[in-house]
Scaffold this active site. Structure first.
Site, short mmCIF file in Angstrom:
data_model
loop_
_atom_site.label_atom_id
_atom_site.label_comp_id
_atom_site.label_asym_id
_atom_site.label_seq_id
_atom_site.Cartn_x
_atom_site.Cartn_y
_atom_site.Cartn_z
N TRP A 10 -16.57 -11.00 24.85
CA TRP A 10 -16.12 -11.97 23.85
C TRP A 10 -14.71 -11.62 23.37
O TRP A 10 -13.90 -12.49 23.08
CB TRP A 10 -17.10 -12.03 22.68
CG TRP A 10 -18.25 -12.96 22.94
CD1 TRP A 10 -19.49 -12.62 23.37
CD2 TRP A 10 -18.25 -14.39 22.82
NE1 TRP A 10 -20.28 -13.74 23.51
CE2 TRP A 10 -19.54 -14.85 23.18
CE3 TRP A 10 -17.29 -15.34 22.44
CZ2 TRP A 10 -19.89 -16.20 23.16
CZ3 TRP A 10 -17.64 -16.69 22.43
CH2 TRP A 10 -18.92 -17.10 22.79
N TRP A 69 -12.78 -32.17 4.87
CA TRP A 69 -13.02 -30.90 4.17
C TRP A 69 -12.95 -31.15 2.68
O TRP A 69 -12.20 -32.05 2.23
CB TRP A 69 -11.96 -29.85 4.56
CG TRP A 69 -11.90 -29.54 6.03
CD1 TRP A 69 -10.96 -29.96 6.91
CD2 TRP A 69 -12.84 -28.75 6.78
NE1 TRP A 69 -11.24 -29.47 8.18
CE2 TRP A 69 -12.40 -28.73 8.13
CE3 TRP A 69 -14.01 -28.07 6.47
CZ2 TRP A 69 -13.06 -28.06 9.15
CZ3 TRP A 69 -14.68 -27.39 7.48
CH2 TRP A 69 -14.22 -27.40 8.80
N ASN A 84 -21.46 -8.38 12.08
CA ASN A 84 -21.19 -9.66 12.75
C ASN A 84 -22.14 -10.76 12.31
O ASN A 84 -21.72 -11.89 12.06
CB ASN A 84 -21.28 -9.47 14.26
CG ASN A 84 -21.01 -10.76 15.00
OD1 ASN A 84 -19.94 -11.34 14.87
ND2 ASN A 84 -21.98 -11.23 15.76
N TRP A 116 -11.96 -23.81 7.39
CA TRP A 116 -12.15 -22.46 7.90
C TRP A 116 -10.92 -21.58 7.70
O TRP A 116 -11.01 -20.35 7.67
CB TRP A 116 -12.58 -22.48 9.38
CG TRP A 116 -11.65 -23.22 10.30
CD1 TRP A 116 -11.75 -24.53 10.67
CD2 TRP A 116 -10.51 -22.70 11.00
NE1 TRP A 116 -10.73 -24.86 11.54
CE2 TRP A 116 -9.97 -23.76 11.77
CE3 TRP A 116 -9.90 -21.45 11.06
CZ2 TRP A 116 -8.83 -23.60 12.57
CZ3 TRP A 116 -8.77 -21.29 11.85
CH2 TRP A 116 -8.25 -22.35 12.59
N TRP A 169 -13.95 -17.65 13.44
CA TRP A 169 -13.99 -18.71 12.42
C TRP A 169 -14.17 -20.08 13.05
O TRP A 169 -14.94 -20.90 12.58
CB TRP A 169 -12.72 -18.65 11.54
CG TRP A 169 -12.94 -17.65 10.46
CD1 TRP A 169 -12.56 -16.35 10.44
CD2 TRP A 169 -13.71 -17.85 9.26
NE1 TRP A 169 -13.01 -15.73 9.31
CE2 TRP A 169 -13.72 -16.63 8.56
CE3 TRP A 169 -14.39 -18.93 8.70
CZ2 TRP A 169 -14.38 -16.47 7.33
CZ3 TRP A 169 -15.04 -18.77 7.48
CH2 TRP A 169 -15.03 -17.56 6.81
C1 FAD Z 1 -16.00 -15.36 11.21
C2 FAD Z 1 -15.81 -14.16 12.13
C3 FAD Z 1 -14.62 -13.45 12.08
C4 FAD Z 1 -14.45 -12.33 12.93
N1 FAD Z 1 -13.25 -11.64 12.85
C5 FAD Z 1 -13.06 -10.58 13.67
C6 FAD Z 1 -11.85 -9.85 13.63
O1 FAD Z 1 -10.91 -10.17 12.90
N2 FAD Z 1 -11.74 -8.74 14.43
C7 FAD Z 1 -12.75 -8.35 15.27
O2 FAD Z 1 -12.60 -7.35 15.98
N3 FAD Z 1 -13.89 -9.06 15.36
C8 FAD Z 1 -14.09 -10.15 14.58
N4 FAD Z 1 -15.27 -10.83 14.66
C9 FAD Z 1 -16.26 -10.46 15.69
C10 FAD Z 1 -17.32 -9.42 15.29
O3 FAD Z 1 -17.88 -9.75 14.07
C11 FAD Z 1 -16.76 -8.00 15.22
O4 FAD Z 1 -16.03 -7.70 16.38
C12 FAD Z 1 -17.92 -6.98 15.11
O5 FAD Z 1 -18.68 -7.23 13.97
C13 FAD Z 1 -17.34 -5.58 15.07
O6 FAD Z 1 -18.35 -4.64 14.86
P1 FAD Z 1 -18.74 -3.59 15.99
O7 FAD Z 1 -17.51 -2.94 16.52
O8 FAD Z 1 -19.79 -2.71 15.42
O9 FAD Z 1 -19.34 -4.56 17.09
P2 FAD Z 1 -20.23 -4.26 18.38
O10 FAD Z 1 -21.44 -5.13 18.30
O11 FAD Z 1 -20.44 -2.82 18.57
O12 FAD Z 1 -19.34 -4.88 19.55
C14 FAD Z 1 -18.43 -4.11 20.33
C15 FAD Z 1 -17.07 -4.71 20.34
O13 FAD Z 1 -17.10 -5.99 20.97
C16 FAD Z 1 -16.17 -6.86 20.34
N5 FAD Z 1 -16.90 -8.00 19.77
C17 FAD Z 1 -18.17 -8.01 19.33
N6 FAD Z 1 -18.50 -9.26 18.92
C18 FAD Z 1 -17.41 -10.03 19.10
C19 FAD Z 1 -17.11 -11.40 18.87
N7 FAD Z 1 -18.03 -12.24 18.37
N8 FAD Z 1 -15.87 -11.87 19.15
C20 FAD Z 1 -14.94 -11.04 19.68
N9 FAD Z 1 -15.16 -9.73 19.92
C21 FAD Z 1 -16.38 -9.23 19.64
C22 FAD Z 1 -15.49 -6.07 19.23
O14 FAD Z 1 -14.28 -5.56 19.72
C23 FAD Z 1 -16.50 -4.96 18.96
O15 FAD Z 1 -15.91 -3.80 18.44
C24 FAD Z 1 -15.47 -11.96 13.82
C25 FAD Z 1 -16.66 -12.69 13.86
C26 FAD Z 1 -16.83 -13.77 13.01
C27 FAD Z 1 -18.12 -14.53 13.07
#
Ligand code: FAD
Length: 463
Positions: free
Chosen positions: A275, A303, A339, A357, A380
């Site tokens: 992702w 909105w 997340n 958003w 978002w």
């Molecule tokens: C509204 C919203 C805003 C977000 N803003 C950001 C942001 O600014 N920066 C950010 O890094 N992530 C963002 N995310 C995605 C996700 O929430 C975070 O990457 C995740 O919570 C990070 O925690 P983790 O490293 O423990 O994730 P893990 O579950 O351990 O995932 C491993 C890695 O995969 C990537 N990843 C996981 N989920 C997503 C996803 N949905 N989209 C893109 N990459 C993903 C991240 O790099 C993460 O560190 C957003 C999600 C939402 C719904």
């Protein structure tokens, strides 16, 4: 001996650093520099939480370089003038860096590369952040992907991980550069210490990143698929800020997980990294999407007018909806949010409160330590239903059902909203069904009627 400037940006590490390796391979003395130039990031200069992280990460990088005989020299922008001045004073024959993919930065870097080359300097950029360059994966017709699953299926067939290279044990000493500043002079660390709660959860820097990976690999990888949606247990890697600041690479993560024998859930984890790849792919091909709806149909969406009291209640975690308040307070106190909870709070903002958003994206931008233009814009727009491969707008999360499912005992709620901790678990999810504790607000929005209003608003753009 000839020098090469190593222009550190969002790649604050020494292991697996293609720009640094290029200099060493070429027999050049690396001159590590960092240039602070937030005004070159267009409308997306880093937010306050990112700055606080960067301050510590730069200190960690400086210490790691010093331990190897080198030094990090820090400047204030403009980047092009600074690079030219340093290049002239060192006589460096090359400038090497690892690529970033934000539209304003891509445009700036293209100009800088051209300018340096015109002056006879070798200017070379490398992929230091992604498994696949954003332009590398395309549909059969040569178009960018708009849907994740086929994107990732295609990417998975091209899976070739670079080998990992450890940080060099020694580095040659670079010359001292005139005008170099101390890291503290950049004033990235907040004067009012609102970030003080962050640092019991996080260790910015390469060593902290490797420790987080080792912890995740040993303790949470097995079971990741089932636990990744549970904010009440430490089921995810917490690697997002480390990845964002380039303290670790996705290929080191992937290789480490490959070597983990208890690795049933490796593919589920790699899919999440997928992702991140997809988010960078979209940002590169659709550079307007941090500000504009990916799906232009939503340009006419009605909105609600932003009402500051509602927005403030959401930002401060005082909506009266426990799982939302828990998430927003976790964000404020740690610079990060789970997340699943990011999705829930974003749904409440864009659907029940029907606020654009962008209001949420901007708040996250300022408060997340992992704020990333690619991931945040995708996240978002995904929740708001305006994005590529997004959850449809009519799918409105019910925050009470979500809390019951993913925080069954209300432990996450109790942790971040301590005034609800004395309640029985069922009441923690919806305190209004009993006697809410004194001082905890009533819900700022009626969940059922606001859902209906959101669906009616959607009808207006579909009719
Ligand atoms: C509204 C919203 C805003 C977000 N803003 C950001 C942001 O600014 N920066 C950010 O890094 N992530 C963002 N995310 C995605 C996700 O929430 C975070 O990457 C995740 O919570 C990070 O925690 P983790 O490293 O423990 O994730 P893990 O579950 O351990 O995932 C491993 C890695 O995969 C990537 N990843 C996981 N989920 C997503 C996803 N949905 N989209 C893109 N990459 C993903 C991240 O790099 C993460 O560190 C957003 C999600 C939402 C719904």
């Amino acid at each position: 001996m000839t020098h090469a400037l190593i222009w550190f940006r969002n790649d604050l590490r020494l292991a697996d650093n293609p720009a640094l390796q290029a200099a060493l391979r070429g027999g050049l003395v690396p001159v590590p520099v960092y240039i602070h130039a937030p005004e070159e990031e267009g409308d997306w200069a880093p937010g306050a939480a990112s700055d606080a992280w960067r301050h510590r990460s730069l200190h960690a990088l400086a210490a790691d370089l010093q331990a190897r005989g080198s030094r990090l020299q820090v400047f204030r922008g403009p980047s092009i003038d600074t690079l030219q001045t340093i290049q002239a004073c060192t006589g460096a024959q090359a400038v090497f860096w690892n690529r970033r993919y934000e539209p304003a930065i891509e445009a700036r870097d293209t100009l800088i590369k051209r300018n340096l080359q015109q002056h006879g300097v070798q200017a070379q950029s490398h992929n230091g952040a992604l498994l696949f360059e954003p332009w590398q994966i395309e549909t059969k017709n040569g178009d960018p992907y708009r849907v994740f699953t086929p994107f990732w299926r295609n990417a998975s067939t091209r899976w070739r991980l670079p080998t990992c290279t450890d940080a060099p044990a020694h580095l040659p000493a670079p010359p001292l550069l005139p005008g170099a500043l101390g890291i503290d002079a950049l004033k990235l660390s907040p004067r009012l210490r609102w970030d003080s709660g962050f640092w019991s959860c996080w260790t910015p820097g390469e060593r902290g990143a490797h420790a987080a990976l080792a912890r995740f690999s040993a303790q949470a990888l097995d079971g990741y698929q089932q636990q990744r949606d549970r904010p009440d247990i430490p089921g995810t890697s917490h690697l997002s800020p480390h990845l964002h600041f380039g303290e670790i690479t996705p290929w080191r993560i992937a290789r480490t997980l490959e070597n983990n024998p208890a690795c049933n859930d490796r593919d589920a984890y790699l899919r999440e990294l997928g992702w991140r790849e997809f988010a960078h792919h979209l940002l590169h091909h659709f550079p307007h999407t941090p500000e504009a709806n990916f799906n232009p149909r939503f340009d006419d969406f009605p909105w609600a007018a932003p009402e500051s009291s509602l927005l403030t209640a959401w930002q401060q975690g005082r909506t009266g909806i426990p799982i939302v308040d828990a998430g927003m307070r976790e964000l404020w106190q740690t610079g990060w949010m789970h997340n699943r909870v990011r999705m829930i709070v974003a749904s409440l903002l864009t659907k029940n409160l029907r606020l654009h958003w962008q209001h949420g994206a901007r708040w996250f931008w300022d408060t997340l330590v992992d704020a990333s233009l690619a991931n945040n814009s995708l996240g978002w727009q995904w929740v708001a239903g305006t994005g590529a491969d997004a959850a449809p707008y009519y799918r409105v999360f019910n925050p009470v059902l979500q809390a019951q499912k993913f925080d069954p005992q209300g432990d996450y709620i109790a942790r971040w909203v301590p005034e609800l901790a004395p309640l029985a678990p069922t009441l923690r999810h919806a305190p209004w069904s009993g006697l809410p504790p004194h001082g905890y607000p009533a819900p700022i929005v009626d969940l059922a009627s606001s859902r209906q209003a959101a669906l009616a608003a959607l009808e207006r753009i579909h009719s």
